[in-house]
Scaffold this motif. Sequence first.
Motif, PDB file in Angstrom:
ATOM      1  N   THR A 118       0.850  -1.205   0.000  1.00 48.27           N
ATOM      2  CA  THR A 118       0.000   0.000   0.000  1.00 48.27           C
ATOM      3  C   THR A 118       0.884   1.253   0.000  1.00 48.27           C
ATOM      4  O   THR A 118       0.913   2.022   0.954  1.00 48.27           O
ATOM      5  CB  THR A 118      -0.951  -0.044   1.206  1.00 48.27           C
ATOM      6  N   HIS A 119       1.536   1.454  -1.126  1.00 47.89           N
ATOM      7  CA  HIS A 119       2.634   2.436  -1.217  1.00 47.89           C
ATOM      8  C   HIS A 119       2.199   3.884  -1.460  1.00 47.89           C
ATOM      9  O   HIS A 119       3.040   4.768  -1.470  1.00 47.89           O
ATOM     10  CB  HIS A 119       3.629   1.995  -2.307  1.00 47.89           C
ATOM     11  N   HIS A 120       0.890   4.111  -1.690  1.00 51.62           N
ATOM     12  CA  HIS A 120       0.449   5.504  -1.878  1.00 51.62           C
ATOM     13  C   HIS A 120       0.055   6.183  -0.562  1.00 51.62           C
ATOM     14  O   HIS A 120      -0.259   7.366  -0.553  1.00 51.62           O
ATOM     15  CB  HIS A 120      -0.746   5.578  -2.831  1.00 51.62           C
ATOM     16  N   CYS A 156       8.072  -2.627  -7.574  1.00 44.70           N
ATOM     17  CA  CYS A 156       7.846  -2.819  -9.010  1.00 44.70           C
ATOM     18  C   CYS A 156       6.373  -2.703  -9.392  1.00 44.70           C
ATOM     19  O   CYS A 156       5.981  -3.102 -10.496  1.00 44.70           O
ATOM     20  CB  CYS A 156       8.402  -4.166  -9.453  1.00 44.70           C
ATOM     21  N   ASP A 157       5.543  -2.169  -8.495  1.00 45.16           N
ATOM     22  CA  ASP A 157       4.166  -1.847  -8.863  1.00 45.16           C
ATOM     23  C   ASP A 157       4.216  -0.838 -10.010  1.00 45.16           C
ATOM     24  O   ASP A 157       5.138  -0.026 -10.096  1.00 45.16           O
ATOM     25  CB  ASP A 157       3.475  -1.233  -7.630  1.00 45.16           C
ATOM     26  N   VAL A 158       3.234  -0.891 -10.902  1.00 38.50           N
ATOM     27  CA  VAL A 158       3.269  -0.018 -12.089  1.00 38.50           C
ATOM     28  C   VAL A 158       3.079   1.456 -11.732  1.00 38.50           C
ATOM     29  O   VAL A 158       3.378   2.336 -12.531  1.00 38.50           O
ATOM     30  CB  VAL A 158       2.214  -0.480 -13.134  1.00 38.50           C
ATOM     31  N   HIS A 159       2.581   1.702 -10.521  1.00 42.96           N
ATOM     32  CA  HIS A 159       2.412   3.084 -10.055  1.00 42.96           C
ATOM     33  C   HIS A 159       3.594   3.495  -9.170  1.00 42.96           C
ATOM     34  O   HIS A 159       4.146   2.650  -8.463  1.00 42.96           O
ATOM     35  CB  HIS A 159       1.091   3.218  -9.287  1.00 42.96           C
ATOM     36  N   GLN A 160       3.920   4.771  -9.193  1.00 50.23           N
ATOM     37  CA  GLN A 160       5.088   5.216  -8.416  1.00 50.23           C
ATOM     38  C   GLN A 160       4.818   5.155  -6.906  1.00 50.23           C
ATOM     39  O   GLN A 160       3.725   5.503  -6.447  1.00 50.23           O
ATOM     40  CB  GLN A 160       5.487   6.640  -8.827  1.00 50.23           C
ATOM     41  N   SER A 233       1.321  -6.611  -9.720  1.00 54.86           N
ATOM     42  CA  SER A 233       1.027  -7.330 -10.967  1.00 54.86           C
ATOM     43  C   SER A 233       0.357  -6.399 -11.974  1.00 54.86           C
ATOM     44  O   SER A 233      -0.015  -6.830 -13.064  1.00 54.86           O
ATOM     45  CB  SER A 233       0.139  -8.551 -10.686  1.00 54.86           C
ATOM     46  N   ASP A 234       0.228  -5.117 -11.617  1.00 54.20           N
ATOM     47  CA  ASP A 234      -0.456  -4.201 -12.539  1.00 54.20           C
ATOM     48  C   ASP A 234       0.425  -3.730 -13.700  1.00 54.20           C
ATOM     49  O   ASP A 234       0.010  -2.890 -14.494  1.00 54.20           O
ATOM     50  CB  ASP A 234      -1.093  -3.013 -11.782  1.00 54.20           C
ATOM     51  N   VAL A 235       1.637  -4.291 -13.816  1.00 54.30           N
ATOM     52  CA  VAL A 235       2.435  -4.087 -15.036  1.00 54.30           C
ATOM     53  C   VAL A 235       1.931  -4.982 -16.172  1.00 54.30           C
ATOM     54  O   VAL A 235       2.363  -4.852 -17.311  1.00 54.30           O
ATOM     55  CB  VAL A 235       3.938  -4.392 -14.798  1.00 54.30           C
ATOM     56  N   GLY A 274       1.232  -6.008  -3.984  1.00 51.44           N
ATOM     57  CA  GLY A 274       1.029  -4.736  -4.684  1.00 51.44           C
ATOM     58  C   GLY A 274      -0.296  -4.705  -5.437  1.00 51.44           C
ATOM     59  O   GLY A 274      -1.231  -5.452  -5.124  1.00 51.44           O
ATOM     60  N   GLY A 275      -0.358  -3.834  -6.447  1.00 54.82           N
ATOM     61  CA  GLY A 275      -1.618  -3.609  -7.154  1.00 54.82           C
ATOM     62  C   GLY A 275      -1.869  -4.610  -8.268  1.00 54.82           C
ATOM     63  O   GLY A 275      -0.955  -5.240  -8.801  1.00 54.82           O
ATOM     64  N   GLY A 276      -3.161  -4.750  -8.605  1.00 56.77           N
ATOM     65  CA  GLY A 276      -3.585  -5.597  -9.714  1.00 56.77           C
ATOM     66  C   GLY A 276      -5.069  -5.383  -9.909  1.00 56.77           C
ATOM     67  O   GLY A 276      -5.830  -5.476  -8.937  1.00 56.77           O
ATOM     68  N   TYR A 277      -5.462  -5.052 -11.149  1.00 59.64           N
ATOM     69  CA  TYR A 277      -6.842  -4.615 -11.376  1.00 59.64           C
ATOM     70  C   TYR A 277      -7.416  -5.271 -12.625  1.00 59.64           C
ATOM     71  O   TYR A 277      -6.795  -5.242 -13.690  1.00 59.64           O
ATOM     72  CB  TYR A 277      -6.903  -3.074 -11.488  1.00 59.64           C
ATOM     73  N   ASP A 278      -8.615  -5.826 -12.449  1.00 58.78           N
ATOM     74  CA  ASP A 278      -9.291  -6.486 -13.563  1.00 58.78           C
ATOM     75  C   ASP A 278     -10.735  -6.707 -13.131  1.00 58.78           C
ATOM     76  O   ASP A 278     -10.978  -7.017 -11.958  1.00 58.78           O
ATOM     77  CB  ASP A 278      -8.613  -7.844 -13.842  1.00 58.78           C
TER      78      ASP A 278
END
Length: 302
Positions: A118-120, A156-160, A233-235, A274-278
């Motif tokens: 939860t990096h944001h 390595c989440d696709v978001h900074q 995994s959102d890359v 990390g993130g992953g959206y679908d």
Amino acid sequence: MSLLPIVWDARYSPVFPESHRFPMAKFQLLKDWVDLHVPKTRCYSPTPCALEILTATHHPDYVQGFQTGTLDQKAMREIGLPWSAGLRDRTLLALGGSIKTCELAREFGLASHLAGGTHHAHYDRGSGFCIYNDLAVSARYLVSQGFASRVLIFDCDVHQGDGTAAILANDAHTFTCSIHAKKNFPVRKVGSDLDMNCPDGMTDDAYVSLVLETLDAVIASWHPDFVIYDAGSDVHVDDVLGRLSVTTEGLYARDYGVISRIRGLGIPCATVIGGGYDKDRVRVAARHGVVVRAAQAVFAQD
Ligand SMILES: [Zn+2]
């Protein structure tokens, strides 16, 4: 038989609006996927993160506001999740899960959390589906307990990783590295110790090379004694919020490459998803399972 330690709890997926963009059901589906595809694991249950550990990283007023459900509408809008007692409880539990994963990584060399990243989340506010920053909280916990003194957060989440970068900006015991899509959320990025920008549409070979070369360079120059790996995994090419074009094979090559390098040097490694959206919750759970599969493969060879 070596069983990879994993951390998970059924309460990670509380009752939640099914149509919401955040796929809360994915934590249960991920556990189901891991049970089916990565059998050589041993599951540990977390305990909720203690408030004194939490307030070593987050502003006490913000913590009080979220815990009591009294944050104002603007603050909740920025988080982007509807408040409920179930959400509050799963948040502290998953935070405790990241800490537990770090403790297990210290004991066994490697452990995987079926949540986290939860990096944001910033010092005094949440953002982008993130309430508290488990990466910063866990790193601070490791250092305060004397379990580590140089913690690399390899994101390595696709978001900074803006929240992590901001919280740990002046922390000499941590190094923040974020490899993300340049044009993605957050619009206003906060400089990490090292940021690598990926162009839209980046594909497997270029992406995996960038990740592994960056990791090698950071390890060689900063000498971490612990790594927390955010394996967003959102890359993935099919992710609805990512902007890159990494396949499932590329995701595995990244995760296996990262974890095997760290473990090859004998450095403890804790992984978070990390993130992953679908819209398809089963598919996103399967993509999060890749890092667990890679971790188990490395663990079996350790
Ligand atoms: Zn993300």
